[in-house]
Design a protein around this motif. Sequence first.
Motif, short mmCIF file in Angstrom:
data_model
loop_
_atom_site.label_atom_id
_atom_site.label_comp_id
_atom_site.label_asym_id
_atom_site.label_seq_id
_atom_site.Cartn_x
_atom_site.Cartn_y
_atom_site.Cartn_z
N GLU A 264 13.27 9.56 0.52
CA GLU A 264 14.12 8.71 -0.30
C GLU A 264 13.29 7.65 -0.99
O GLU A 264 12.32 7.14 -0.41
N ARG A 265 13.66 7.28 -2.19
CA ARG A 265 12.97 6.21 -2.91
C ARG A 265 13.13 4.89 -2.14
O ARG A 265 14.21 4.53 -1.71
N GLY A 266 12.04 4.22 -1.92
CA GLY A 266 12.08 2.95 -1.19
C GLY A 266 11.79 3.09 0.28
O GLY A 266 11.51 2.09 0.95
N ALA A 267 11.86 4.30 0.82
CA ALA A 267 11.52 4.50 2.24
C ALA A 267 10.00 4.48 2.36
O ALA A 267 9.30 5.29 1.77
N ARG A 268 9.50 3.54 3.15
CA ARG A 268 8.06 3.39 3.26
C ARG A 268 7.72 2.77 4.61
O ARG A 268 8.37 1.83 5.06
N TYR A 269 6.68 3.32 5.25
CA TYR A 269 6.25 2.73 6.52
C TYR A 269 4.73 2.84 6.61
O TYR A 269 4.18 3.93 6.74
N SER A 270 4.07 1.70 6.51
CA SER A 270 2.62 1.67 6.68
C SER A 270 2.18 0.25 7.01
O SER A 270 2.47 -0.67 6.25
N SER A 271 1.50 0.10 8.13
CA SER A 271 0.94 -1.21 8.49
C SER A 271 -0.53 -1.31 8.09
O SER A 271 -1.19 -2.30 8.37
N MET A 272 -1.05 -0.26 7.42
CA MET A 272 -2.49 -0.18 7.17
C MET A 272 -2.90 -0.53 5.76
O MET A 272 -3.95 -1.13 5.54
N THR A 273 -2.11 -0.14 4.77
CA THR A 273 -2.55 -0.29 3.38
C THR A 273 -2.19 -1.67 2.86
O THR A 273 -1.30 -1.83 2.03
N ARG A 274 -2.89 -2.67 3.35
CA ARG A 274 -2.72 -4.05 2.92
C ARG A 274 -4.07 -4.59 2.48
O ARG A 274 -5.09 -4.33 3.13
N GLU A 275 -4.10 -5.35 1.38
CA GLU A 275 -5.36 -5.97 0.94
C GLU A 275 -5.89 -6.92 2.00
O GLU A 275 -7.09 -7.01 2.24
N THR A 276 -4.97 -7.69 2.60
CA THR A 276 -5.32 -8.64 3.65
C THR A 276 -4.20 -8.66 4.68
O THR A 276 -3.03 -8.41 4.33
N PHE A 277 -4.54 -8.96 5.91
CA PHE A 277 -3.51 -9.05 6.94
C PHE A 277 -4.02 -9.88 8.10
O PHE A 277 -5.23 -10.04 8.32
#
Length: 415
Positions: A264-277
């Motif tokens: 579905e559009r908008g369904a997203r789960y990722s804790s990894m693809t961040r520029e900074t965290f």
Amino acid sequence: MITNLARMWLTRSTKPFVFTNEFDQRLDYEQCDRLGLYIHIPFCRSVCNFCPYCKVQYSKELCDRYIDALLEEIHLAGGGRREKKVVTSLYFGGGTPALAARRLREIIAAVGEHYVITQGIGIELHPSDVTVSNLESLRDAGVTKLSIGIQSFQEKYQAVLGRGAADASALARALEKVPFETVSMDFIFALPGQTLEDLKADVDLAFASGANHIALYPFIDFTFTDSPVQGMGKQEKRRLMDGITAYCLDMGCVRDSIWTFARERGARYSSMTRETFLGFGCSAATLLRGQFKINTFSIEEYCRRVGQGVLPTALTLRFSPRQRMVYYLFWAAYSTRVTEADFERFFGVSLRKMYGVELWAAKRLGFVTHENGAYEMTSRGAFYYHHFESFYTLAYIDKMWGLMRNEAFPPKMTL
């Protein structure tokens, strides 16, 4: 050897990644405008022999001491600022974070004293934790995204991994009664004897059970785990990866990272693809503009250190500019898309100026396409990224985590 050569070529230097045991007590993240948050809960009912993550068997007393220290670390990192920092998201990983569910609201409230979350809160769950009462409690606490670690619905692979079978019907009933913005289900592929039909069956059952997002991670044989499972060969793994990718795309899914697909559009789960965290908890990592740091893996030392009012950092890497660019591109590529505008916004320099030769070669080899300032990874590129990532995992992550499982605060590490 491959990772060393790639590192030297891409950083234009023979200098390795050097981690030392020094750290900053006050973290400089004010200029990080797309900051994410991660919290590690390292407790499990039983410890799976294939899992490389920092975890121990659950005890209520130890979990409570750990959560007390976790709250203090959040305040140590976030305190002393006049305004709350706007962040993208908060993810709880483990371990089995649901084992700390009775204190989840308390943890989220502590985060809310210092940060404003704009894109939701996610949590990893064991299939046995997916009950109506648990889901209602999580939703009431503010959780909007779930990641359920199925690994496989099929008993033959659950037995290989030393896990109990997941009840797809029970999952479907609970998720229908308590809906979430994203319900992702995780699977492991490249298990001994696994076929494309096996994977298709798992994907179909995931979507039928209430998932709107799936993650298909390759089995990786870490040297410090006790898993007896033997990995699959390169060509067989490629056929499996290409086959399940085509299957997901043909059914209308959107690929939002190397191993994840959204129904579905908008369904997203990722804790990894961040520029900074920022990472909180034992073994949690923090990535800022100029440094990468990782907390101690020892729960006892984590609690002791935080109890002294000191951040529990075990190792810190200070990036050279080129090292930071390589790290940025590695994880941006994981999302299958790198944009020139984002790179220039972050580094203040043109992507093609820094890596024009490599991007030209990637296009010629059929690894990426380029249109409207964005480099999109092809299926061929995704496979070779995955292949290189396996070398990276075994060369870097295996060494780092293997060391830190044995030493709470190593004096130094070179990669």
